[in-house]
Every structure is written in structure tokens, then in C-alpha cells.
Write an enzyme that holds these catalytic residues in place. Structure first.
Site, PDB file in Angstrom:
ATOM      1  N   ASP A  34      20.772  15.838  61.513  1.00  0.00           N
ATOM      2  CA  ASP A  34      20.378  16.470  61.639  1.00  0.00           C
ATOM      3  C   ASP A  34      19.631  16.642  63.128  1.00  0.00           C
ATOM      4  OD1 ASP A  34      20.267  17.310  58.656  1.00  0.00           O
ATOM      5  OD2 ASP A  34      18.695  16.172  58.494  1.00  0.00           O
ATOM      6  N   GLU A 224      18.592  27.668  57.505  1.00  0.00           N
ATOM      7  CA  GLU A 224      17.398  26.382  58.122  1.00  0.00           C
ATOM      8  C   GLU A 224      18.028  25.985  58.998  1.00  0.00           C
ATOM      9  OE1 GLU A 224      18.736  23.445  54.402  1.00  0.00           O
ATOM     10  OE2 GLU A 224      21.011  23.667  55.096  1.00  0.00           O
TER      11      GLU A 224
HETATM   12  O1  FUB Z   1      19.426  16.912  55.510  1.00  0.00           O
HETATM   13  C1  FUB Z   1      18.859  16.813  54.808  1.00  0.00           C
HETATM   14  C2  FUB Z   1      19.079  18.181  55.147  1.00  0.00           C
HETATM   15  O2  FUB Z   1      19.968  18.721  55.264  1.00  0.00           O
HETATM   16  C3  FUB Z   1      18.971  19.048  56.098  1.00  0.00           C
HETATM   17  O3  FUB Z   1      16.844  19.148  56.506  1.00  0.00           O
HETATM   18  C4  FUB Z   1      18.617  19.882  56.205  1.00  0.00           C
HETATM   19  O4  FUB Z   1      18.716  20.937  57.297  1.00  0.00           O
HETATM   20  C5  FUB Z   1      20.409  19.949  56.015  1.00  0.00           C
HETATM   21  O5  FUB Z   1      21.407  19.750  57.375  1.00  0.00           O
END
Ligand code: FUB
Length: 328
Positions: A34, A224
């Protein structure tokens, strides 16, 4: 003896040369995910979540920060913030972001899959301190923030107004006050339209049904990982569009930071990890896309961060990046 010395010198030179040549993934001694890339004081900082070596879920406990002056040589800073620093959360130290304002650095972090907090520090690399003692977004007290308010991303516009984007499946944005630790105004649902003006939105599965959309990816439906940047007056909203093997980082544009945004296409081709969480940044005149893959581990809970250059065509469209192993 002389020959030994020569070999050592040759190895050192080779070692240095190899360090200079960044490869993807460019952080390999631990798992990182991320990446949110930011430029502070002429230096590039990348804030990441930290996948544990023994992870069997996204059960991360602390965050990491790396910096570089040339996108090739990276320095790891001490752990800037961890779950131990938060009195009101115990699990899931997920995708962070960090911005600078009023001489301070504000570190935004999602925890427990339903809350977002903000911590403050004097330096870009931290350490950061939880100043509010409570979340700035909390699904328990405010269901309107969406069922999974994660992945905070901060954008400060030219007029000084700061915005916080966030959300899984339901993209939202809220304005922040000048102090950066309080919200102001309404919570806004981000609308993403296709080229014909039709709304592209996530559809929850019904009882007993497969969720086709969640497994599809490859189109403009928001999943997301929101990331907002502005270039030549255009607001670019990049995001992960799903969870299938075809899912990737895509983008939509608008003439307003709160949208509606019009879907434009892929930022990059799909990578190995289930969702493509990344960021886009301009540094010393070049543009870069940061993202993660699971190329090293083969496991979705053990990811590693990568970077490639990003280019725009003459109309401002992003030229879809093909991820490289060579890196920068
Ligand atoms: O790293 C945890 C979660 O996985 C993140 O918040 C999402 O965007 C995905 O990358």
C-alpha cells in the site's frame, strides 16, 4: 593478500553498483504494501503498511517509511507508528498516507477495518503521535461512512482546502479543517461515471448469489485504494477496481476534487497481488506510480512495493504502465 584485497574492492564496487540499480520490488528485506508516495523537502518518502513474515491474513501491526533522493537508493527509517501507539485500536494496521501542513506532518491510518485515525509528527519520517485519542472516522458511531472505511488519502488543493478520500467499495470524501485533525462539512459520496455519463457503482451480492462485480475487475467500478492528484488543472482519481486477476489500478478524472469523475481507463496492467493499491507522484520533473505485488512470496498477505515511471499523452491521458522488473 593483494589478490584478496582486490576481490574485496571489486565486490564492494559491484555491491554499490547493484544498489544503485533499483529493481522491482525495490524493498525486499521485509514485506511492505500500500505505498503512498510523497515529496517533502526535495526528498521522496514512501509510507507503507507492513505485512508480517508469518502472515495468514492482512493482520498487520505497524507501518514503515522509506525515503530516497533519486528513486534508486532507498533508506529505511525507524518504525514511524504502530498499533502499540494507539489506545483505541488493536488490529489491522492498513494502508496509510502522510501530508505536510503548518510545519507538521500528519499521518492518516486505517485500523480494525472500520476506523481511521490521524497522528502528528515534527518530521516526515515520524515518529507520529495519536493526537485525537479517538478515530476521525468510525463506522460504529457513523454507519454513513460506509461498511469498510479504510485507505485514507489526503489531497490539499491550491486554495488550501484539504480533503480526505477513503472507503472500500463505496468511495467517500470529507473536507478537513485547517488543523488537519477535524472534519468539516458533509460527507460526500464520490460518483464515478462511464464515458456515457452512466454511474459505475458497486452492487452488493444478494443472498446466495455470487458477486460477479467483486470478482470481475477490469472496468471502472471502484474497489478501494483511492488516490487523488492534480495535474494541469485536472483532478485525477486513481483506485483499485476489484479483486480478480484482471483487476488493476485505474483512474477517472474531474474538474472538481469532489467529482463526479469520469472513468478513463487503466493506470497500469494487472499485477500478481489481489488488488492494486498504489499512488502517483511527481518528483524532480518525472512522474512515478508506486504499487505492490506478491511476486516474491506468491502469497497475497506478503506483498512488496514496486515503482515504475508514468507518462501522460498530450491530452493528459495516462499511458498505461506495464509493470517492469527493472524498476527505475
Ligand atoms: O493492506 C491491507 C489492505 O489491502 C488495504 O487497505 C487495501 O487497499 C489492500 O491493499
Amino acid at each position: 593478500m593483494k589478490a584478496q584485497k582486490l576481490i574485496i574492492v571489486c565486490l564492494l564496487i559491484l555491491g554499490n553498483t547493484m544498489m544503485l540499480k533499483a529493481q522491482n520490488p525495490f524493498i525486499t528485506h521485509k514485506f511492505t504494501a500500500d505505498p503512498s508516495a510523497r515529496v517533502f523537502n526535495d526528498r521522496l518518502y514512501v509510507y507503507t503498511s507492513h505485512d508480517e513474515d508469518d502472515a495468514t491474513y492482512f493482520d498487520m501491526r505497524d507501518w514503515a517509511v522509506f525515503s530516497s533522493k533519486d528513486v534508486k537508493n532507498w533508506k529505511e527509517h525507524p518504525i514511524p507508528f504502530s498499533l502499540k501507539d494507539i489506545a483505541w485500536a488493536d488490529t489491522m494496521a492498513w494502508a496509510p498516507d502522510c501530508v505536510h501542513r503548518n510545519g507538521q506532518y500528519y499521518f492518516y491510518y486505517p485500523v480494525e477495518r472500520i476506523k481511521i485515525g490521524v497522528a502528528v509528527g515534527d518530521r516526515p519520517e515520524g515518529p507520529f503521535k495519536d493526537v485525537l485519542g479517538k478515530p476521525i472516522i468510525d463506522f460504529i458511531n457513523e454507519p454513513n461512512v460506509g461498511p469498510e472505511p479504510i485507505d485514507p488519502n489526503i489531497f490539499i488543493d491550491d486554495d488550501g482546502q484539504a480533503y480526505m478520500y477513503f472507503g472500500c467499495r463505496y468511495p467517500k470524501v470529507t473536507r478537513l479543517k485547517e488543523n488537519m485533525i477535524e472534519r468539516s462539512g458533509e460527507l460526500i459520496d464520490i460518483k464515478i461515471l462511464d464515458q456515457d455519463g452512466q454511474i459505475l457503482e458497486y452492487i452488493e451480492k444478494k443472498e446466495g448469489e455470487e458477486n460477479i462485480q467483486a470478482n470481475y475487475g477490469g472496468d471502472g467500478v471502484y474497489g478501494e485504494a483511492p488516490w487523488l492528484f492534480k495535474r494541469n488543472g485536472i483532478y485525477y482519481f486513481t483506485y483499485a477496481n476489484g479483486w480478480s486477476k484482471d483487476a488493476t489500478m485505474v483512474y477517472a478524472t474531474s474538474d472538481s476534487p469532489t467529482g463526479p469523475f469520469t472513468y478513463q481507463g487503466k493506470v497500469m496492467q494487472p499485477v500478481s497481488s489481489s488488488t492494486s493499491h498504489g499512488s502517483v507522484v511527481e518528483f524532480k520533473g518525472d512522474w512515478y506510480v508506486f504499487y505492490h505485488t506478491m511476486d516474491i512470496s506468491g502469497k497475497n498477505f506478503k506483498r512488496s512495493i514496486c515503482v515504475d515511471k508514468l507518462f501522460f499523452d498530450k491530452n493528459g491521458k495516462i499511458i498505461t504502465v506495464t509493470p517492469t522488473r527493472e524498476g527505475i
